[in-house]
Design a protein around this motif. Structure first.
Motif, short mmCIF file in Angstrom:
data_model
loop_
_atom_site.label_atom_id
_atom_site.label_comp_id
_atom_site.label_asym_id
_atom_site.label_seq_id
_atom_site.Cartn_x
_atom_site.Cartn_y
_atom_site.Cartn_z
N GLU A 94 0.85 -1.20 0.00
CA GLU A 94 0.00 0.00 0.00
C GLU A 94 0.88 1.24 0.00
O GLU A 94 2.01 1.22 0.47
CB GLU A 94 -0.92 0.03 1.23
CG GLU A 94 -2.09 -0.91 1.17
CD GLU A 94 -3.09 -0.64 2.29
OE1 GLU A 94 -4.28 -0.89 2.08
OE2 GLU A 94 -2.65 -0.17 3.37
N GLN A 97 0.61 5.59 0.82
CA GLN A 97 -0.18 6.57 1.55
C GLN A 97 0.00 7.97 0.97
O GLN A 97 1.01 8.26 0.34
CB GLN A 97 0.21 6.58 3.03
CG GLN A 97 0.05 5.24 3.73
CD GLN A 97 0.47 5.30 5.18
OE1 GLN A 97 0.37 6.34 5.83
NE2 GLN A 97 0.95 4.19 5.71
N GLU A 130 3.56 9.82 8.35
CA GLU A 130 2.48 9.08 7.69
C GLU A 130 2.94 8.35 6.44
O GLU A 130 2.15 8.05 5.57
CB GLU A 130 1.34 10.04 7.33
CG GLU A 130 0.57 10.52 8.53
CD GLU A 130 -0.76 11.12 8.14
OE1 GLU A 130 -1.15 11.01 6.97
OE2 GLU A 130 -1.42 11.70 9.02
N ARG A 173 -5.07 5.75 1.30
CA ARG A 173 -4.28 4.55 1.02
C ARG A 173 -4.75 3.95 -0.31
O ARG A 173 -5.95 3.93 -0.60
CB ARG A 173 -4.45 3.49 2.11
CG ARG A 173 -3.88 3.88 3.47
CD ARG A 173 -4.22 2.83 4.52
NE ARG A 173 -3.65 3.16 5.81
CZ ARG A 173 -2.47 2.74 6.22
NH1 ARG A 173 -1.72 1.96 5.44
NH2 ARG A 173 -2.01 3.07 7.41
#
Length: 313
Positions: free
Chosen positions: A64, A66, A138, A281
């Motif tokens: 994934e 972000q 993040e 995401r």
């Protein structure tokens, strides 16, 4: 986000010049729709083709990726509004038949598109600049605002700015030749006029597309989002006013409303983008969905023209 804004505005300048050149040189029946087809092609290439590839590349390298979901929410809300009033409202309005607009409607649509984009540009570079950066901690390699440092080598800023302006002027001058060659090639290969919009959009988006895909490979999905969604928004916000102004000087009325099959694809693209790009995401599977929509668009273009063209002898 200042660096991506410069890249976007440079590319949109080329797109407007190329699209208007093709519109002026094409047959009246084809020229009326070439800018609309180019705009829609940019949306399908950015929101489906390039974003799909970026998500697939990022998903292969990392499960994934972000990004700041406030950026995609801001982009997609404005893209949706502009897409609806520029490419659906003319088809649904009863003021003019088909996908054309009356003069008051054209002035409203052009003025609203330009106003929305200018307000967004101002807010993006002032009050809401943090929306378009990755917050610290993040994920992604970029923890600082997505901008650019001083010009390499300590050169004055005027040098790259001057070189960029000169390059843009040269490309705009070449756009006149491009328009004639694209029209001639489509006639020879018996391809539908909408393919001209695809070619113009692909040429214009090449620098931005490569930059976005490279960023996805570096796990910098925020830059990918800024480049691609910013390009889609700028296309709607700047191309429409330019074409409408050109219409009052040349008398060539652009048909902006999409045909029903393409309206279906537009709505599907906006819905899928809203679902996939507003969570912060993204992954490989979501990229495949966008690529399927991109391929569906190509098939609809060929199907509307009566199937794939025969290879000329």
């Amino acid at each position: 986000p200042l660096g991506t804004i410069v890249l976007t505005l440079a590319a949109i300048t080329i797109e407007v010049a190329a699209g208007c050149s093709v519109m002026l040189q094409a047959d009246p029946s084809d020229g009326a729709t070439v800018v609309r087809d180019s705009m829609f092609a940019v949306l399908m290439l950015t929101l489906n083709g390039l974003i799909g590839l970026a998500l697939v590349i990022g998903g292969i390298r990392r499960r994934e990726q972000q990004f700041n979901l406030q950026s995609t929410s801001s982009y997609l809300s404005l893209i949706t509004v502009l897409a609806m009033i520029t490419m659906w409202l003319p088809r649904a309005s009863s003021s003019e038949p088909g996908g054309w607009m009356s003069d008051p409607m054209e002035i409203f649509v052009g003025g609203a598109s330009l106003l929305i984009y200018l307000v967004f540009l101002w807010l993006q570079t002032t009050y809401y600049q943090e929306f378009f950066t990755v917050p610290a901690g993040e994920g992604g390699p970029s923890r600082a605002p997505v901008g650019h440092a001083s010009p390499p080598g300590g050169r004055p800023l005027a040098v790259p700015v001057t070189l960029m302006i000169v390059s843009l002027l040269l490309v705009i001058a070449l756009a006149k030749t491009l328009g004639g060659k694209i029209s001639a090639t489509l006639d020879v290969l018996n391809l539908p006029a909408a393919i001209g919009g695809v070619l113009v959009a692909a040429l214009v988006l090449a620098p931005e597309g490569l930059a976005a895909l490279r960023a996805a490979g570096r796990d910098d999905m925020q830059r990918t989002v800024n480049v691609l969604l910013g390009s889609a928004l700028a296309t709607l916000g700047l191309t429409v006013p330019a074409v409408i102004v050109l219409r009052f000087f040349t008398g060539i009325e652009p048909e902006m409303g999409l045909e029903p099959p393409f309206l279906v694809l537009l709505i599907a693209t906006l819905l899928v983008s809203a679902i996939n790009l507003t969570r912060g995401r993204v992954n490989f599977l979501q990229g495949m969905v966008h690529l399927i929509l991109f391929l569906a668009w190509i098939m609809v273009i060929l199907d509307e023209a009566g199937g794939p063209p025969a290879v000329p002898p």
